[in-house]
Design a protein around this motif. Structure first.
Motif, mmCIF file in Angstrom:
data_model
loop_
_atom_site.group_PDB
_atom_site.id
_atom_site.type_symbol
_atom_site.label_atom_id
_atom_site.label_comp_id
_atom_site.label_asym_id
_atom_site.label_seq_id
_atom_site.Cartn_x
_atom_site.Cartn_y
_atom_site.Cartn_z
ATOM 1 N N HIS A 4 1.155 -1.000 -0.218
ATOM 2 C CA HIS A 4 -0.011 -0.001 0.120
ATOM 3 C C HIS A 4 0.587 0.966 0.130
ATOM 4 N N TRP A 38 -1.916 3.664 2.933
ATOM 5 C CA TRP A 38 -2.291 3.149 4.898
ATOM 6 C C TRP A 38 -2.340 4.016 5.476
ATOM 7 N N LEU A 86 -6.157 3.791 6.142
ATOM 8 C CA LEU A 86 -6.246 2.589 7.103
ATOM 9 C C LEU A 86 -5.935 2.310 8.230
ATOM 10 N N PHE A 87 -4.657 2.433 8.127
ATOM 11 C CA PHE A 87 -4.347 1.872 9.894
ATOM 12 C C PHE A 87 -4.963 3.095 11.092
ATOM 13 N N HIS A 108 -8.368 2.182 11.819
ATOM 14 C CA HIS A 108 -8.304 -0.030 12.275
ATOM 15 C C HIS A 108 -7.477 0.822 13.878
ATOM 16 N N TRP A 146 -13.921 -0.085 1.029
ATOM 17 C CA TRP A 146 -12.360 -0.750 2.322
ATOM 18 C C TRP A 146 -13.210 0.380 3.212
ATOM 19 N N LEU A 157 -13.202 2.143 8.250
ATOM 20 C CA LEU A 157 -13.120 0.428 7.857
ATOM 21 C C LEU A 157 -14.730 0.106 7.824
ATOM 22 N N GLN A 161 -11.447 -3.961 6.888
ATOM 23 C CA GLN A 161 -10.410 -4.569 8.542
ATOM 24 C C GLN A 161 -9.479 -5.732 8.313
ATOM 25 N N VAL A 188 -6.462 -4.590 6.091
ATOM 26 C CA VAL A 188 -5.564 -4.127 7.093
ATOM 27 C C VAL A 188 -5.089 -4.856 7.955
ATOM 28 N N ASP A 189 -5.469 -6.622 8.359
ATOM 29 C CA ASP A 189 -5.270 -7.290 9.381
ATOM 30 C C ASP A 189 -4.380 -8.180 8.232
ATOM 31 N N LEU A 240 -0.375 -5.646 8.335
ATOM 32 C CA LEU A 240 -0.255 -5.591 9.560
ATOM 33 C C LEU A 240 0.871 -6.523 9.836
#
Length: 130
Positions: free
Chosen positions: A11, A16, A19-20, A23, A56, A73, A78, A81-82, A85
């Motif tokens: 990403h 990112w 997204l993070f 999250h 997303w 998210l 999610q 992201v999972d 990670l």
């Protein structure tokens, strides 16, 4: 660093960060996301629209203030992201190789100071002469 991060994690760094942040924090206003991700609002909106089209991210008006748009998210986001990670953790483990835990802590503290100083310097405007 950004190119290496993108290649390894899968990403681009601005995407990112969004997204993070979602999250870690759950639902966020676009204003808060722009501040936390260090993105201008127009860039953030474009990125959120693209991630919304991918399924997303969901965006909605704040129930308490229609002027505020919130982002969150989706389950698909999610999952993205999972999946990323562990690659993110491996990237930073490799990047910090050779540094002791104390050196990493010192580096983190110094980068925090620099970030605050840059923010302050950017907020302090000096007149530009023609």
């Amino acid at each position: 660093m950004q190119a290496a991060f993108s290649a390894r994690v899968g990403h681009a760094l601005p995407r990112w960060r969004i997204l993070f942040t979602l999250h870690e924090n759950g639902q966020c206003s676009q204003k808060m996301l722009a501040e936390r991700c260090r993105l201008d609002p127009a860039s953030l909106t474009r990125l959120l629209q693209a991630m919304q089209q991918q399924g997303w991210v969901a965006r909605s008006a704040d129930p308490h203030d229609n002027r505020v748009t919130n982002a969150t998210l989706t389950p698909a986001g999610q999952a993205v992201v999972d999946e990323a990670l562990p690659r993110r953790a491996a990237f930073f483990e490799d990047a910090l190789q050779g540094l002791s835990p104390e050196e990493v802590q010192t580096l983190s503290r110094l980068l925090d100071v620099l970030e605050r100083n840059f923010a302050h310097a950017g907020a302090t405007r000096t007149p530009v002469e023609d």
